[in-house]
Design a protein around this motif. Structure first.
Motif, short mmCIF file in Angstrom:
data_model
loop_
_atom_site.label_atom_id
_atom_site.label_comp_id
_atom_site.label_asym_id
_atom_site.label_seq_id
_atom_site.Cartn_x
_atom_site.Cartn_y
_atom_site.Cartn_z
N GLN A 146 0.86 -1.18 0.00
CA GLN A 146 0.00 0.00 0.00
C GLN A 146 0.89 1.23 0.00
OE1 GLN A 146 -2.48 -0.35 3.42
NE2 GLN A 146 -3.75 -1.93 2.51
N ASP A 147 0.33 2.34 -0.43
CA ASP A 147 1.06 3.61 -0.44
C ASP A 147 2.31 3.57 -1.33
OD1 ASP A 147 -0.79 4.66 1.36
OD2 ASP A 147 0.37 3.93 3.06
N THR A 148 2.25 2.85 -2.44
CA THR A 148 3.37 2.80 -3.37
C THR A 148 3.53 4.17 -4.01
OG1 THR A 148 2.98 0.47 -3.76
CG2 THR A 148 4.32 1.61 -5.37
N THR A 149 4.77 4.62 -4.14
CA THR A 149 5.10 5.94 -4.63
C THR A 149 5.89 5.81 -5.93
OG1 THR A 149 5.27 6.68 -2.35
CG2 THR A 149 6.30 8.07 -3.98
N MET A 150 5.74 6.79 -6.81
CA MET A 150 6.51 6.84 -8.05
C MET A 150 7.72 7.76 -7.85
SD MET A 150 4.79 4.92 -10.16
CE MET A 150 5.30 5.34 -11.82
N VAL A 151 8.89 7.30 -8.27
CA VAL A 151 10.11 8.11 -8.27
C VAL A 151 10.79 7.87 -9.60
CG1 VAL A 151 12.36 8.55 -7.22
CG2 VAL A 151 10.41 7.99 -5.76
N GLY A 152 11.08 8.94 -10.32
CA GLY A 152 11.76 8.79 -11.60
C GLY A 152 11.03 7.89 -12.57
N GLY A 153 9.70 7.92 -12.53
CA GLY A 153 8.90 7.11 -13.43
C GLY A 153 8.76 5.65 -13.04
#
Length: 190
Positions: free
Chosen positions: A29-36
């Protein structure tokens, strides 16, 4: 030359880390995108950073300094991760020189200056800043403090020379800590 080195190191880190990126099945849960790339709270700092297109210089530097195994360890770590653009702000030739084998110790000191041996979310960091009257000294793995402060809603990280980095993306949770992406490379006193 440097871009070739960075791409090679980034590819090597992908291979070394195994299957980095998406896996079939459930995502945290709460997965975040960084640099695509999607960051998973179930993966280590190195695994996640290796997938982010805006952290390839950092990943190459971590590999060159021999710190990948350490940052894949249990932790917990709070990493202030400079973007590729942050490394590009350094004087011309600096990154190339630091990636040379003879500068491994200096590179390791710079990189460990971006690592606090504890897990601190942005909310926790802001509370420490407030509790300390506006500035919070944070001891790094390199053995020197960085200073955390606020500028409006932004967390600012100040290095030994007084250079300031802004946290541009906070609270990227990892299995062994948390990453806060910053816009400037921090420099310890050498």
């Amino acid at each position: 030359m440097i871009k070739t080195l960075i791409r090679s190191a980034a590819i090597a880190s992908f291979v070394a880390a195994g299957s980095v990126g998406f896996t079939s099945g459930s995502f945290a849960q709460d997965t975040t995108m960084v640099g695509g790339a999607e960051m998973s709270a179930d993966k280590t700092i190195v695994e996640n950073a290796s997938a982010a297109s805006n952290l390839t210089t950092l990943v190459a530097a971590v590999q060159a300094a021999g710190l990948a195994e350490t940052l894949s360890g249990e932790g917990p770590f709070t990493v202030f991760a400079p973007t590729n653009e942050a490394f590009e702000k350094l004087p011309e030739g600096t990154v190339e020189d630091l990636l040379k084998p003879e500068n491994k110790e200096q590179l390791a000191k710079i990189l460990t200056y971006h690592v606090v041996p504890a897990k601190a979310s942005s909310e926790e960091a802001m509370k420490m800043i407030e509790d300390d009257g506006g500035e919070h000294p944070a001891p790094t793995v390199a053995g020197e403090n960085i200073t955390l402060s606020m500028d409006g809603d932004n967390i600012i990280v100040t290095d030994a020379a007084g250079n300031k980095a802004t946290v541009v993306q906070a609270d990227v949770m990892q299995s062994n800590g948390v990453v806060h992406v910053i816009d400037t490379v921090l420099m310890p006193s050498m």
